[in-house]
Design an enzyme around this catalytic site. Sequence first.
Site, PDB file in Angstrom:
ATOM      1  N   GLY A  15      89.424  69.556  33.287  1.00 27.40           N
ATOM      2  CA  GLY A  15      89.756  69.335  34.689  1.00 27.40           C
ATOM      3  C   GLY A  15      90.532  70.566  35.286  1.00 27.40           C
ATOM      4  O   GLY A  15      91.040  70.430  36.139  1.00 27.40           O
ATOM      5  N   GLN A  19      94.017  70.454  41.110  1.00 23.22           N
ATOM      6  CA  GLN A  19      95.405  71.029  41.746  1.00 23.22           C
ATOM      7  C   GLN A  19      96.063  71.370  40.398  1.00 23.22           C
ATOM      8  O   GLN A  19      96.971  72.561  40.478  1.00 23.22           O
ATOM      9  CB  GLN A  19      95.531  69.741  42.646  1.00 23.22           C
ATOM     10  N   ASP A  41      86.111  72.570  32.921  1.00 22.65           N
ATOM     11  CA  ASP A  41      85.696  71.811  33.983  1.00 22.65           C
ATOM     12  C   ASP A  41      84.403  71.259  34.061  1.00 22.65           C
ATOM     13  O   ASP A  41      83.318  71.919  33.784  1.00 22.65           O
ATOM     14  CB  ASP A  41      86.053  72.281  35.438  1.00 22.65           C
ATOM     15  N   ARG A  43      82.792  70.940  36.892  1.00 20.55           N
ATOM     16  CA  ARG A  43      82.293  71.891  38.015  1.00 20.55           C
ATOM     17  C   ARG A  43      81.897  73.046  37.379  1.00 20.55           C
ATOM     18  O   ARG A  43      82.656  73.781  36.386  1.00 20.55           O
ATOM     19  CB  ARG A  43      83.195  72.145  39.079  1.00 20.55           C
ATOM     20  N   ASP A  59      81.701  68.296  30.411  1.00 24.08           N
ATOM     21  CA  ASP A  59      81.816  66.974  30.920  1.00 24.08           C
ATOM     22  C   ASP A  59      82.480  65.832  29.853  1.00 24.08           C
ATOM     23  O   ASP A  59      81.940  65.556  28.663  1.00 24.08           O
ATOM     24  CB  ASP A  59      80.471  66.409  31.228  1.00 24.08           C
ATOM     25  N   TYR A 148      93.103  53.008  40.777  1.00 26.30           N
ATOM     26  CA  TYR A 148      93.796  54.295  40.209  1.00 26.30           C
ATOM     27  C   TYR A 148      94.804  53.851  39.345  1.00 26.30           C
ATOM     28  O   TYR A 148      95.004  54.394  38.186  1.00 26.30           O
ATOM     29  CB  TYR A 148      94.187  55.191  41.193  1.00 26.30           C
ATOM     30  N   LYS A 152      95.817  54.186  35.238  1.00 23.03           N
ATOM     31  CA  LYS A 152      96.941  54.956  34.954  1.00 23.03           C
ATOM     32  C   LYS A 152      97.615  53.910  33.670  1.00 23.03           C
ATOM     33  O   LYS A 152      97.975  54.450  32.730  1.00 23.03           O
ATOM     34  CB  LYS A 152      97.774  55.264  36.112  1.00 23.03           C
TER      35      LYS A 152
HETATM   36  C1  AKB Z   1      97.666  60.371  44.382  1.00 25.80           C
HETATM   37  O1  AKB Z   1      98.382  60.569  45.549  1.00 25.80           O
HETATM   38  O2  AKB Z   1      96.686  59.667  44.171  1.00 25.80           O
HETATM   39  C2  AKB Z   1      98.442  61.286  43.336  1.00 25.80           C
HETATM   40  C3  AKB Z   1      99.192  60.846  42.597  1.00 25.80           C
HETATM   41  C4  AKB Z   1     100.761  60.346  43.168  1.00 25.80           C
HETATM   42  O3  AKB Z   1      99.126  60.236  41.402  1.00 25.80           O
HETATM   43  N1  AKB Z   1      98.927  62.537  43.799  1.00 25.80           N
END
Ligand code: AKB
Length: 328
Positions: A15, A19, A41, A43, A59, A148, A152
Amino acid sequence: MAAPPARSRPILVTGALGQIGSELVPALRSRYGNDQVIASDVRVEPFAGPTGFPSEHLDCTDISQLQDFVWRHDVGTIYHLVALLSATAEAKPQVAWSVNMGSLYNVLEVARRCRCSVFFPSSIGAFGPTTPRDRTPQVTIQRPTTIYGVTKVAGELLCDYYAHRFGVDARGLRLPGLISYVAPPGGGTTDYAVDIFYQAIRYRHYVCFLAADTRLDMMYMPDAIRAMIELMEADPGRLRFRNAYNVTAMSITPAELAAEIRKHIPDFVIEYRVDPVRQAIAESWPRSMDDSAAREDWGWRPKYTLSEMVEDMLARLTERLKSADTSE
Ligand code: AKB
């Protein structure tokens, strides 16, 4: 930072065009040498792109492709940065699970077979509404309500499992919102803290999608990059935790960030048009994390305060936007 340790097997960054990767790859190359760091990446960029470095197509959701890549390059360490961020993940939860978890499982499995070390970026998103929101402890309740966050927490646990069960040297950080001028983030809840600089420089006006008093942890990218490298170089005997260490540099609101920008751009105006999805995500995250475990175990210290970050960010982004405009 101390002198870099000698390396025998190269580092793979997955990746790499995102950013973090856009700044991590050059930092790793300047520390260990260009031939020691492979950027990859999913991409494909025909040219070096905004990052200034070419990257190989990879990938990570395809384990045979990843396994072949790691064998071919004799990779020794993987910085695994592939992930959908919080807002994008919430819009596409099934894709988020398969990309975030699928790729991490593959990376850990290949790391087990090929004896690689792994860096995993966890996040403030690994916490949820039942977590204490102020001075959030290193060990506390982690019941996130976003997909998300679920990936994590599951990622932290999976890394710990591979470390304890198979001896994989897996380490991670719970990163706050990251502010940077090289590559924009995409699809995060903390993205406002980057967008605001682009809009302030270009238009002196920004419409913020979070409410004025939404307090979240943030960090300037040079500190985040240093944290990742320092953690990966830390003496393993000193690490009480592996996945993942709380790290932070500042705890700020959009109103406070706008006030700091106004010290440099006095006519800058911020308005608020709250996006309920991202506001709800932000309100389920810590306002400030306690990063004392990272400070004690491997000497973590942020360098940039809010005012230093804003001054540097405005100067560098103004320069970058000027050269982008003249090259168009
Ligand atoms: C997001 O906003 O999803 C990320 C993070 C805080 O993990 N920047």
